[in-house]
Design an enzyme around this catalytic site. Structure first.
Site, PDB file in Angstrom:
ATOM      1  N   ASP A 241      35.601  40.283  39.793  1.00  0.00           N
ATOM      2  CA  ASP A 241      36.932  40.090  39.614  1.00  0.00           C
ATOM      3  C   ASP A 241      37.378  38.556  39.021  1.00  0.00           C
ATOM      4  O   ASP A 241      37.167  37.792  39.617  1.00  0.00           O
ATOM      5  CB  ASP A 241      37.712  40.564  40.668  1.00  0.00           C
ATOM      6  CG  ASP A 241      39.268  40.693  40.338  1.00  0.00           C
ATOM      7  OD1 ASP A 241      39.542  42.079  39.793  1.00  0.00           O
ATOM      8  OD2 ASP A 241      40.008  39.733  40.599  1.00  0.00           O
ATOM      9  N   LEU A 242      38.214  38.486  37.885  1.00  0.00           N
ATOM     10  CA  LEU A 242      38.339  37.345  37.461  1.00  0.00           C
ATOM     11  C   LEU A 242      39.794  36.722  38.288  1.00  0.00           C
ATOM     12  O   LEU A 242      40.471  37.337  38.719  1.00  0.00           O
ATOM     13  CB  LEU A 242      38.959  37.534  36.075  1.00  0.00           C
ATOM     14  CG  LEU A 242      37.637  37.753  34.834  1.00  0.00           C
ATOM     15  CD1 LEU A 242      38.375  37.795  33.531  1.00  0.00           C
ATOM     16  CD2 LEU A 242      36.818  36.585  34.948  1.00  0.00           C
ATOM     17  N   ASP A 284      40.735  43.214  34.718  1.00  0.00           N
ATOM     18  CA  ASP A 284      39.646  42.455  34.971  1.00  0.00           C
ATOM     19  C   ASP A 284      38.606  42.650  35.743  1.00  0.00           C
ATOM     20  O   ASP A 284      38.112  41.500  36.255  1.00  0.00           O
ATOM     21  CB  ASP A 284      40.602  40.830  35.247  1.00  0.00           C
ATOM     22  CG  ASP A 284      41.062  41.057  36.528  1.00  0.00           C
ATOM     23  OD1 ASP A 284      41.552  42.048  36.746  1.00  0.00           O
ATOM     24  OD2 ASP A 284      41.179  40.167  37.139  1.00  0.00           O
TER      25      ASP A 284
END
Length: 371
Positions: A241-242, A284
């Protein structure tokens, strides 16, 4: 000369497709061949069973009865082989298909020569056209198989049939074999094109347009398939996950946000193996599934390489700061034996990374182990 050789190879080896396209449809072709094989074995098993019962009631030829008994036993053995063998292996499936075809062709050739020496072997001539259409394979293999079967038929015909009928049947067998090979070249090309179109449609459906990774449904389907076929084989799932992606979108706009996701997709594709399942789960969040991997150090190497790649390539436009990501890792089947549970464990490990300050990775640890 080279162009002629390339054309011959294209037609006789890859059914008129390029090598890459032919390799892409192998999985689809194998599934269809396996399904057709199972149905064909059951059908032929029923046919030989009916003929065997009829022979016991209406025929006095013990040789015919013995031959039918052996053929029926052969079909039952084929049924067992299909159940025991791993038909997901291309070579194994191809071998079983040709063993089945050989049994059918020999049955027809013997019944058309030894069983009826004074009649033309019409059933064998029909089989020459019908048999190859049951399965899809490289044309040169099927052509070689048909030639071998016709050589065997010729030997039987010349030995057991009257000379006039034998010569007639042998001539017909040679002509029909040539026609059957030409027909197979045409039909295999058509079937290969059909599988290619299906593969392209499936690939388009399973590919995330922005990142060129797999979609969530495609990754889930592949992981579940792996678990079904390999219940005890190891694997690892990474959920990525960004960090602060919403802030990036709000600050620099969705166009730049899409560019970040696109770069992230490139990093993931180039960092992991070809056989790994790499997908975007929406927004994301990304998932990578590593079949056959149980070495934590190997995964740590992959993760560190990915982090370094992200730092080098994925940056915000103004401050040029690298975009970071948090990663959660869970092991199959150690931490979970189902897709849903494994994803849940990897997701828990991801949030543990977030709580540790982001920009790091965490292996799942069971709550019992923490007590």
């Amino acid at each position: 000369m080279k162009k002629l050789w390339d054309w011959v190879k294209n037609v006789w080896v890859y059914s008129g497709l390029s090598k890459e396209n032919y390799e892409n449809i192998q999985q689809s072709v194998a599934h269809k061949n396996a399904r057709l094989l199972k149905n064909a074995i059951r059908s032929f098993e029923v046919l030989t069973g009916v003929l065997l019962i009829a022979a016991f009631f209406f025929s006095q030829l013990n040789a015919l009865k013995s031959f039918l008994i052996l053929t029926f036993i052969g079909m039952m053995m084929m049924e067992i082989i299909v159940r025991v063998c791993d038909l997901n292996n291309f070579r194994t499936l191809r071998s079983v298909c040709y063993v089945f075809l050989s049994t059918v062709y020999l049955f027809t050739a013997i019944s058309g020569t030894v069983g009826s020496p004074k009649q033309s072997a019409i059933s064998y001539f029909i089989l020459l056209f019908v048999g190859p259409l049951l399965f899809i394979d490289k044309p040169y293999r099927m052509a070689l198989f048909l030639c071998i079967m016709t050589v065997i038929f010729r030997s039987l015909a010349l030995h057991y049939k009257e000379p006039e009928i034998a010569n007639f049947d042998v001539s017909n067998a040679i002509c029909y074999t040539i026609l059957a090979i030409l027909l197979y070249l045409l039909t295999s090309r058509t079937k290969a094109d059909e599988h290619r179109l299906r593969w392209e449609i499936a690939k388009q459906r399973d590919t995330d347009e922005l990142t060129k990774l797999l979609t969530k449904n495609a990754v889930e389907r592949k992981i579940k398939r792996y678990m079904e076929l390999n219940p005890s084989e190891p694997a690892m799932m990474l959920v990525i996950d960004l960090d602060n992606f919403k802030h990036i979108n709000d600050t620099f706009g969705h166009v730049y946000g899409d560019a970040v996701l696109r770069l992230m997709g490139e990093c993931i594709r180039s960092n992991f193996r070809e056989e790994d399942y790499k997908g975007r789960f929406g927004g994301d969040e990304f998932v990578v599934f590593l079949p056959g991997v149980d070495d934590k150090q190997q995964v740590v190497t992959y993760v560190n390489n990915l982090v370094e790649m992200m730092k080098a390539r994925v940056r915000t436009p103004e401050s040029a700061n690298p975009v970071h990501g948090s990663i959660g890792i869970a092991l199959y089947p150690k931490h979970a034996s189902t897709y849903e549970e494994l994803f849940k464990k990897a997701d828990e490990a991801l949030y543990a990374s977030k709580e540790r300050g982001k920009d790091c990775y965490t292996f799942y640890i069971a709550k019992e182990a923490l007590k």
